[in-house]
Design an enzyme around this catalytic site. Structure first.
Site, short mmCIF file in Angstrom:
data_model
loop_
_atom_site.label_atom_id
_atom_site.label_comp_id
_atom_site.label_asym_id
_atom_site.label_seq_id
_atom_site.Cartn_x
_atom_site.Cartn_y
_atom_site.Cartn_z
CG ASP A 111 -3.00 -9.78 3.38
OD1 ASP A 111 -2.43 -9.37 4.41
OD2 ASP A 111 -4.00 -9.24 2.88
CG ASP A 117 -8.98 -10.58 7.88
OD1 ASP A 117 -8.70 -11.70 7.42
OD2 ASP A 117 -8.69 -9.51 7.31
CG ASP A 141 -4.78 -11.26 7.70
OD1 ASP A 141 -5.68 -11.78 7.02
OD2 ASP A 141 -4.59 -10.03 7.73
CG ASP A 192 1.89 -0.98 3.34
OD1 ASP A 192 1.16 -0.61 4.28
OD2 ASP A 192 1.54 -1.80 2.47
CG HIS A 195 -10.70 -11.33 2.85
ND1 HIS A 195 -10.32 -10.30 2.02
CD2 HIS A 195 -10.05 -11.15 4.02
CE1 HIS A 195 -9.46 -9.52 2.69
NE2 HIS A 195 -9.28 -10.03 3.89
CD GLU A 215 -7.59 -8.58 -0.66
OE1 GLU A 215 -6.61 -8.03 -1.21
OE2 GLU A 215 -7.62 -8.84 0.55
CD GLU A 246 -6.96 -11.95 3.13
OE1 GLU A 246 -6.58 -10.87 2.65
OE2 GLU A 246 -7.16 -12.13 4.35
CG ASP A 275 -4.03 -11.07 -0.71
OD1 ASP A 275 -3.24 -11.00 -1.67
OD2 ASP A 275 -4.37 -10.07 -0.05
CG HIS A 335 -1.72 -1.03 1.58
ND1 HIS A 335 -1.30 -2.15 2.24
CD2 HIS A 335 -3.05 -1.20 1.37
CE1 HIS A 335 -2.32 -2.98 2.40
NE2 HIS A 335 -3.39 -2.44 1.89
C1 XLS Z 1 -7.48 -6.48 4.55
C2 XLS Z 1 -7.00 -6.75 3.21
C3 XLS Z 1 -5.92 -5.81 2.70
C4 XLS Z 1 -5.77 -5.94 1.21
C5 XLS Z 1 -5.02 -4.82 0.57
O1 XLS Z 1 -8.24 -7.24 5.13
O2 XLS Z 1 -6.58 -8.09 3.15
O3 XLS Z 1 -4.73 -6.02 3.36
O4 XLS Z 1 -5.16 -7.15 0.85
O5 XLS Z 1 -5.55 -3.58 0.87
CA CA Z 2 -7.19 -10.56 5.75
CA CA Z 3 -5.64 -9.24 1.54
#
Ligand code: XLS
Ligand code: CA
Ligand code: CA
Length: 438
Positions: A338, A307, A309, A104, A271, A232, A268, A296, A101
């Protein structure tokens, strides 16, 4: 000076190895179904988790030191130290791509012009430092959810001036993506949704999001971006409801607004599960619509409803995911981790263990998905299950040439259906386990 001095370059040693700093399954040059593993699996590092997130959560401060030797964080020296550390990290793992991003990469200033100058400077630095390496951007994106101005949405905001800031960030992030050689540009609609319908014009907001995407596409194409735009999907978090709820919803949106030729899905895993789907489901829906663009790579925790991750470790899921990817003929995009270390896994060594886990899980998934396809039992069963459609009547219906009355006549002649074919789910799950476990 090397940051990860204590960690060696990670090599493939095979499943028998007990070396914590070696791959057990990811063997970059091994050929699977005619392609090298490294080509099947273009892995990418997520700048935000790996180089920025320090483990802070709602209940406590960070546990990991992500200053990478820069001393003070939030400075341009720190931003550059992150670049140096990122390159060393990727080279040690043999990862060729990264995703970012805008914010970042550099500390965000109150004045967007200052932030933009910093972005120019840091991307010059990235290009200089990656020169002579094969490291490139996989995709870029604009963070349109962190800054307070986006509290009521970005493309979906109520405020035209806020919309201009979203547009400015998207414009800049596309320019940076092109500059860094990115293959994709992602829209993740973090604040594009609502908390309550009592204050929301849904149709109006969706039209404005579509306009932002259309302008982004036109601008991107005008400056030579030939890659794929990606949506996404995510159903919720941070919003109660997000418009890009899941792949089916996002694909419908793209078709409605005429964006389906330029956009694909970035799916992802976590998600997907938040939307009440499996990872494989989201990949399948994208694939059959010709819209599986990128992945992702992470996983949720079945006991937690948010979430998380987590780094992917579930080889059952990575195998089913790779089955979809192979059936898709690969990805134009790649596999972006991710994923983030758990808060107590706070050391530099943990960052490597996490990536080794993720890369090995997808490599194992690739090997087993290829075996599943070569084994052929599952595909053979599917052919058998649908075989009545190969007959004259089936073909006529599929060609759209049959009438309801003619089909009703056939049903009337048959009176009832004799011996419907079994779905054989347990048999197929057994076949799958047989391939998976050897
Ligand atoms: C957040 C998302 C984000 C996207 C990019 O939940 O996964 O990180 O991948 O903005
Ligand atoms: Ca996520
Ligand atoms: Ca993501």
């Amino acid at each position: 000076m090397a940051i990860f001095e204590g960690v060696p370059a990670i090599k493939y040693e095979g499943p028998e190895s007990k070396n914590a700093f070696a791959f057990k399954y990811y063997d970059a040059d091994r050929v699977v179904m005619g392609k090298k593993m490294s080509e099947h699996l273009p892995f990418a590092m997520a700048w935000w988790h790996n180089m920025c997130a320090n483990g802070a959560d709602m209940f406590g401060v960070g546990t990991a030191d992500k200053s990478f030797g820069a001393g003070e964080t939030g400075t341009m020296e720190h931003a550059k130290a992150k670049v140096d550390a990122a390159i060393e990290f990727m080279q040690k793992l043999g990862i060729r791509y990264y995703c970012f991003h805008d914010v970042d990469l550099v500390p965000e200033d109150k004045d967007i012009n200052v932030t933009d100058q910093r972005l120019d400077e840091i991307t010059d630095y990235i290009l200089e430092k990656t020169k002579g390496t094969d490291i490139k951007c996989l995709w870029g994106t604009a963070n349109m959810f962190g800054n307070p101005r986006f509290m009521n949405g970005a493309g979906s905001t109520n405020d035209v001036d806020v919309y201009c800031f979203a547009a400015a960030q998207v414009k800049k992030a596309i320019e940076l993506t092109v500059k860094l050689g990115g293959r994709g540009y992602v829209f993740w609609g973090g604040r594009e949704g609502y908390e309550t319908l009592l204050n929301t014009k849904v149709k109006f907001e969706q039209e404005n999001i579509a306009s932002l995407m259309r302008m982004a596409r036109d601008y991107g194409r005008s400056i030579g971006f030939t890659g794929t735009f990606l949506i996404e999907p995510k159903p919720k978090e941070p919003m109660k409801h997000q418009y890009d709820f899941d792949a089916a919803t996002a694909i419908g949106f793209l078709k409605e607004y005429g964006l389906d030729k330029d956009f694909k899905m970035n799916i992802e895993a976590n998600h997907a599960t938040l939307a009440g789907h499996t990872f494989q489901h989201e990949l399948r829906i994208s694939r059959i619509n010709g819209m599986l663009g990128s992945i992702d790579a992470n996983q949720g925790d079945v006991m937690l409803g948010w979430d998380t991750d987590c780094f992917p470790s579930n080889v059952y899921d990575t195998t089913l995911a790779m089955y979809e990817v192979l059936k898709n003929g690969g990805l134009e995009g790649g596999f972006n981790f991710d994923s983030k270390n758990r808060r107590p896994s706070y050391t530099y060594e943990d960052m490597f263990h996490a990536y080794i886990l993720g890369m090995d899980s997808f490599a194992y998934g690739l090997l087993k998905a290829a075996e599943m396809i070569e084994d052929g039992r599952i595909d053979a069963f599917i052919d058998e299950k649908y075989k009545t459609w190969e007959g004259e009547l089936g073909v006529k219906i599929r060609e759209g040439k049959a009438t309801l009355s003619e089909l009703a006549e056939r049903a009337s002649e048959l009176k009832s259906v004799a011996n419907p074919i079994s779905g054989r789910q347990e048999y197929l799950e057994g076949v799958f386990n047989n391939v998976l476990l050897g």
